[in-house]
Write a protein that holds these residues in place. Structure first.
Motif, PDB file in Angstrom:
ATOM      1  N   PRO A   1      -7.749 -14.133  -9.653  1.00  0.00           N
ATOM      2  CA  PRO A   1      -7.414 -14.384 -11.057  1.00  0.00           C
ATOM      3  C   PRO A   1      -6.038 -15.041 -11.223  1.00  0.00           C
ATOM      4  N   PRO A   2      -5.958 -16.188 -11.889  1.00  0.00           N
ATOM      5  CA  PRO A   2      -4.680 -16.862 -12.109  1.00  0.00           C
ATOM      6  C   PRO A   2      -3.973 -16.339 -13.354  1.00  0.00           C
ATOM      7  N   ASN A   3      -2.666 -16.540 -13.409  1.00  0.00           N
ATOM      8  CA  ASN A   3      -1.925 -16.199 -14.622  1.00  0.00           C
ATOM      9  C   ASN A   3      -1.142 -17.390 -15.160  1.00  0.00           C
ATOM     10  N   ALA A   4      -1.372 -18.567 -14.560  1.00  0.00           N
ATOM     11  CA  ALA A   4      -0.677 -19.771 -15.019  1.00  0.00           C
ATOM     12  C   ALA A   4      -1.571 -20.978 -14.801  1.00  0.00           C
ATOM     13  N   MET A   5      -1.431 -21.953 -15.672  1.00  0.00           N
ATOM     14  CA  MET A   5      -2.149 -23.213 -15.503  1.00  0.00           C
ATOM     15  C   MET A   5      -1.335 -24.315 -16.159  1.00  0.00           C
ATOM     16  N   GLY A   6      -1.624 -25.561 -15.785  1.00  0.00           N
ATOM     17  CA  GLY A   6      -0.858 -26.648 -16.374  1.00  0.00           C
ATOM     18  C   GLY A   6      -1.504 -27.995 -16.169  1.00  0.00           C
ATOM     19  N   TYR A   7      -0.972 -28.968 -16.878  1.00  0.00           N
ATOM     20  CA  TYR A   7      -1.438 -30.355 -16.802  1.00  0.00           C
ATOM     21  C   TYR A   7      -0.231 -31.272 -16.940  1.00  0.00           C
ATOM     22  N   VAL A   8      -0.198 -32.339 -16.125  1.00  0.00           N
ATOM     23  CA  VAL A   8       0.879 -33.326 -16.208  1.00  0.00           C
ATOM     24  C   VAL A   8       0.267 -34.720 -16.177  1.00  0.00           C
ATOM     25  N   ASN A   9       0.602 -35.540 -17.144  1.00  0.00           N
ATOM     26  CA  ASN A   9       0.251 -36.954 -17.125  1.00  0.00           C
ATOM     27  C   ASN A   9       1.471 -37.693 -16.579  1.00  0.00           C
ATOM     28  N   ILE A  10       1.392 -38.083 -15.316  1.00  0.00           N
ATOM     29  CA  ILE A  10       2.556 -38.612 -14.613  1.00  0.00           C
ATOM     30  C   ILE A  10       3.098 -39.886 -15.254  1.00  0.00           C
ATOM     31  N   GLY A  11       2.204 -40.820 -15.585  1.00  0.00           N
ATOM     32  CA  GLY A  11       2.660 -42.081 -16.157  1.00  0.00           C
ATOM     33  C   GLY A  11       3.400 -41.883 -17.458  1.00  0.00           C
ATOM     34  N   SER A  12       2.849 -41.045 -18.335  1.00  0.00           N
ATOM     35  CA  SER A  12       3.470 -40.795 -19.628  1.00  0.00           C
ATOM     36  C   SER A  12       4.816 -40.083 -19.471  1.00  0.00           C
ATOM     37  N   LEU A  13       4.860 -39.047 -18.610  1.00  0.00           N
ATOM     38  CA  LEU A  13       6.098 -38.302 -18.434  1.00  0.00           C
ATOM     39  C   LEU A  13       7.179 -39.178 -17.811  1.00  0.00           C
ATOM     40  N   ASN A  14       6.808 -39.986 -16.826  1.00  0.00           N
ATOM     41  CA  ASN A  14       7.786 -40.888 -16.218  1.00  0.00           C
ATOM     42  C   ASN A  14       8.345 -41.875 -17.236  1.00  0.00           C
ATOM     43  N   GLN A  15       7.478 -42.362 -18.129  1.00  0.00           N
ATOM     44  CA  GLN A  15       7.931 -43.307 -19.153  1.00  0.00           C
ATOM     45  C   GLN A  15       8.915 -42.651 -20.107  1.00  0.00           C
ATOM     46  N   LEU A  16       8.630 -41.412 -20.504  1.00  0.00           N
ATOM     47  CA  LEU A  16       9.537 -40.694 -21.397  1.00  0.00           C
ATOM     48  C   LEU A  16      10.889 -40.472 -20.713  1.00  0.00           C
ATOM     49  N   MET A  17      10.862 -40.119 -19.429  1.00  0.00           N
ATOM     50  CA  MET A  17      12.102 -39.886 -18.696  1.00  0.00           C
ATOM     51  C   MET A  17      12.887 -41.183 -18.536  1.00  0.00           C
ATOM     52  N   ASP A  18      12.171 -42.275 -18.281  1.00  0.00           N
ATOM     53  CA  ASP A  18      12.831 -43.575 -18.156  1.00  0.00           C
ATOM     54  C   ASP A  18      13.452 -43.996 -19.480  1.00  0.00           C
ATOM     55  N   ASP A  19      12.739 -43.778 -20.584  1.00  0.00           N
ATOM     56  CA  ASP A  19      13.259 -44.105 -21.915  1.00  0.00           C
ATOM     57  C   ASP A  19      14.525 -43.304 -22.231  1.00  0.00           C
ATOM     58  N   ALA A  20      14.595 -42.087 -21.671  1.00  0.00           N
ATOM     59  CA  ALA A  20      15.749 -41.219 -21.919  1.00  0.00           C
ATOM     60  C   ALA A  20      16.862 -41.421 -20.894  1.00  0.00           C
ATOM     61  N   GLY A  21      16.706 -42.422 -20.010  1.00  0.00           N
ATOM     62  CA  GLY A  21      17.728 -42.700 -19.008  1.00  0.00           C
ATOM     63  C   GLY A  21      17.737 -41.707 -17.863  1.00  0.00           C
ATOM     64  N   MET A  22      16.585 -41.056 -17.619  1.00  0.00           N
ATOM     65  CA  MET A  22      16.485 -40.077 -16.539  1.00  0.00           C
ATOM     66  C   MET A  22      15.749 -40.677 -15.350  1.00  0.00           C
ATOM     67  N   SER A  23      15.841 -39.995 -14.211  1.00  0.00           N
ATOM     68  CA  SER A  23      15.095 -40.396 -13.028  1.00  0.00           C
ATOM     69  C   SER A  23      13.631 -40.038 -13.226  1.00  0.00           C
ATOM     70  N   PRO A  24      12.701 -40.918 -12.794  1.00  0.00           N
ATOM     71  CA  PRO A  24      11.272 -40.607 -12.926  1.00  0.00           C
ATOM     72  C   PRO A  24      10.933 -39.297 -12.249  1.00  0.00           C
TER      73      PRO A  24
END
Length: 490
Positions: free
Chosen positions: A58-81
């Motif tokens: 039985p798990p107690n955590a789950m998640g989802y990441v859209n890499i392209g979208s998150l990298n774009q947001l980080m790039d827009d904010a001047g962060m490292s991908p």
């Protein structure tokens, strides 16, 4: 068309039950699972519950990441991908040790740019191809099982426990998974760059929590026991980042007791609790707070260090990146020297990325500094070393030891300071007699404690700066040595 907001009229809520809105993300989990593991699935079985039910335990955590979208947001904010663009999406479930924020096991799927062939992946990783229920799987020396699937999907399980993987592939018993995780499976992925949900039902007792809350400035006129009673009733917490900007981070906590009384202090309280726990996120204190029934929501911008720490809890996304990176670049039949050069360069870059994350992290307390550096050292320990030059492995070991050594130094300094403060608490001012004669010391215990705390902080950050200086020296020397040895620029 601009990305939809998490706060649009069609925004999901933690308790939403709209099957239409939940269909896409629930269907993908089932599709990814059925394609990667190749067990029978019908249309009506395509739901997140299938992934949760077929988890190794039985798990107690789950998640989802859209890499392209998150990298774009980080790039827009001047962060490292965040993660290499070789990975498109990533889904996972896990049994998370809440006290340590470390997974006991992780299982997940990634969609990658290049198809993964079991035999080639095993050869590159130095592992071997196994077979479970007519499904080819790859064992990797870094304690990960890879399950290559159709349509560029890659399944992963860590640690590499064959019995767990066998249960995952063959299990039809069905676990009674968390109703909280089930409720969090509703949001459509179209809105999300990142989603993380953790079941916390029954994880905390109000008795020790009351003690931990004592002395917090954020409580103001609130009684610690009253606040602890509500906090300990938490069912779960979710973190959501939309696709319009990193200022669209939402944290939602669901309770069995109404949290409305916490609304005026929630942001400051969360920031203070995170700081005490060694995971400082000072930006949280500025977030907007709202409550609806038994759900408390906070929304505001998330910094690079906080996002990096959040992403660093789980390791499977790094394993997916590693597997796909090994499948790209270089010649079709590289020589041993070329393989060593590529692997050593990749290891060198990974260590430097971790060091850069360390340098950018802004800890508000020495305890947070120690916890962060210890976690970064552990990330270096987990990097794959197969085929990496021995001198490069020693470089990574030395960097990890410097970060871990600073964490130990800081913690010991805090322990020593605590002892000094305890002794100072016995003295509240009074007459003294020395070579200069009699006098009276008007300084209070608080004055002495502030001096002790200031000295402790100064020593901690001085040792931290010295560790970074030594890391810079090691990095420069290793870069020169490796560039000369392999004749490629490190």
């Amino acid at each position: 068309m601009a990305p939809r907001s998490l706060n649009d009229d069609t925004t999901f809520s933690p308790l939403q039950s709209d099957d239409t809105m939940s269909l896409k993300i629930r269907s993908f989990f089932a599709i990814a699972l059925s394609l990667a593991i190749s067990f029978p699935a019908t249309a009506q079985d395509e739901k997140l519950e299938l992934l949760l039910n077929r988890s190794p335990s039985p798990p107690n955590a789950m998640g989802y990441v859209n890499i392209g979208s998150l990298n774009q947001l980080m790039d827009d904010a001047g962060m490292s991908p965040s993660v290499s663009e070789n990975v498109d999406d990533f889904w996972f479930i896990s049994d998370l040790d809440i006290s340590k924020l470390q997974p006991k096991w992780e299982a997940g799927y990634a969609t990658v740019k290049q198809p993964v062939e079991a035999s080639k992946l095993a050869k590159r990783l130095g592992g071997y191809v196994d077979e479970i229920a007519n499904q080819k799987v790859v064992w990797s020396p870094d304690q990960t099982y890879f399950v290559p699937g159709k349509e560029n999907r890659l399944g992963m399980l860590r640690p590499a426990d064959r019995s767990l993987l066998t249960q995952w592939i063959n299990d039809d018993r069905g676990y009674n998974f968390s109703s909280y995780l089930q409720s969090q499976s509703k949001p459509p992925e179209d809105y999300l760059s990142l989603m993380l949900a953790i079941d916390l039902h029954g994880a905390f007792s109000p008795v020790p929590m009351t003690k931990k809350l004592e002395g917090l400035t954020s409580l103001k006129s609130k009684r610690p026991e009253a606040v602890a009673s509500i906090l300990a009733s938490i069912d779960g917490v979710s973190v959501l980042i939309g696709r319009r900007g990193l200022n669209e981070c939402i944290v939602r906590a669901s309770f069995s007791k109404a949290p409305a009384s916490l609304e005026p202090i929630a942001a400051e309280l969360l920031a203070e609790l995170m700081e005490r726990g060694g995971s400082a996120a000072p930006e949280v204190a500025t977030w907007k707070v709202s409550t609806k029934e038994n759900v408390l929501s906070l929304q505001g911008p998330i910094t690079e260090s906080t996002l990096s720490g959040l992403m660093g809890i789980f390791s499977l996304q790094d394993r997916a990146q590693q597997a796909n990176n090994l499948g790209t670049g270089g010649s079709a039949n590289p020589s041993k020297s070329e393989q060593a050069a590529y692997r050593s360069k990749k290891y060198f870059d990974d260590v430097n990325k971790i060091v850069e994350q360390t340098r950018k992290h802004s800890s508000q307390t020495t305890g947070a500094l120690a916890k962060w550096n210890d976690a970064r050292a552990r990330k270096i320990d987990e990097l794959g070393t197969l085929g990496v030059d021995d001198a490069m492995i020693q470089f990574g070991t030395n960097v990890g030891e410097l970060l871990r050594g600073n964490a130990l130094t800081v913690r010991q300094g805090n322990i020593d300071a605590g002892k000094i403060k305890a002794n100072q608490g016995l003295y509240n001012g009074g007459y003294y007699n020395n070579s200069d004669g009699y006098g009276y010391d008007f300084n209070s215990t608080a004055d002495y404690n502030r001096v002790t705390a200031a000295k402790t902080r100064g020593n901690a950050y001085a040792d931290y700066k010295d560790a970074l200086y030594q890391i810079d020296q090691l990095t420069a020397a290793t870069r020169r040595t490796m560039t000369e040895k392999f004749q490629i620029q490190f």
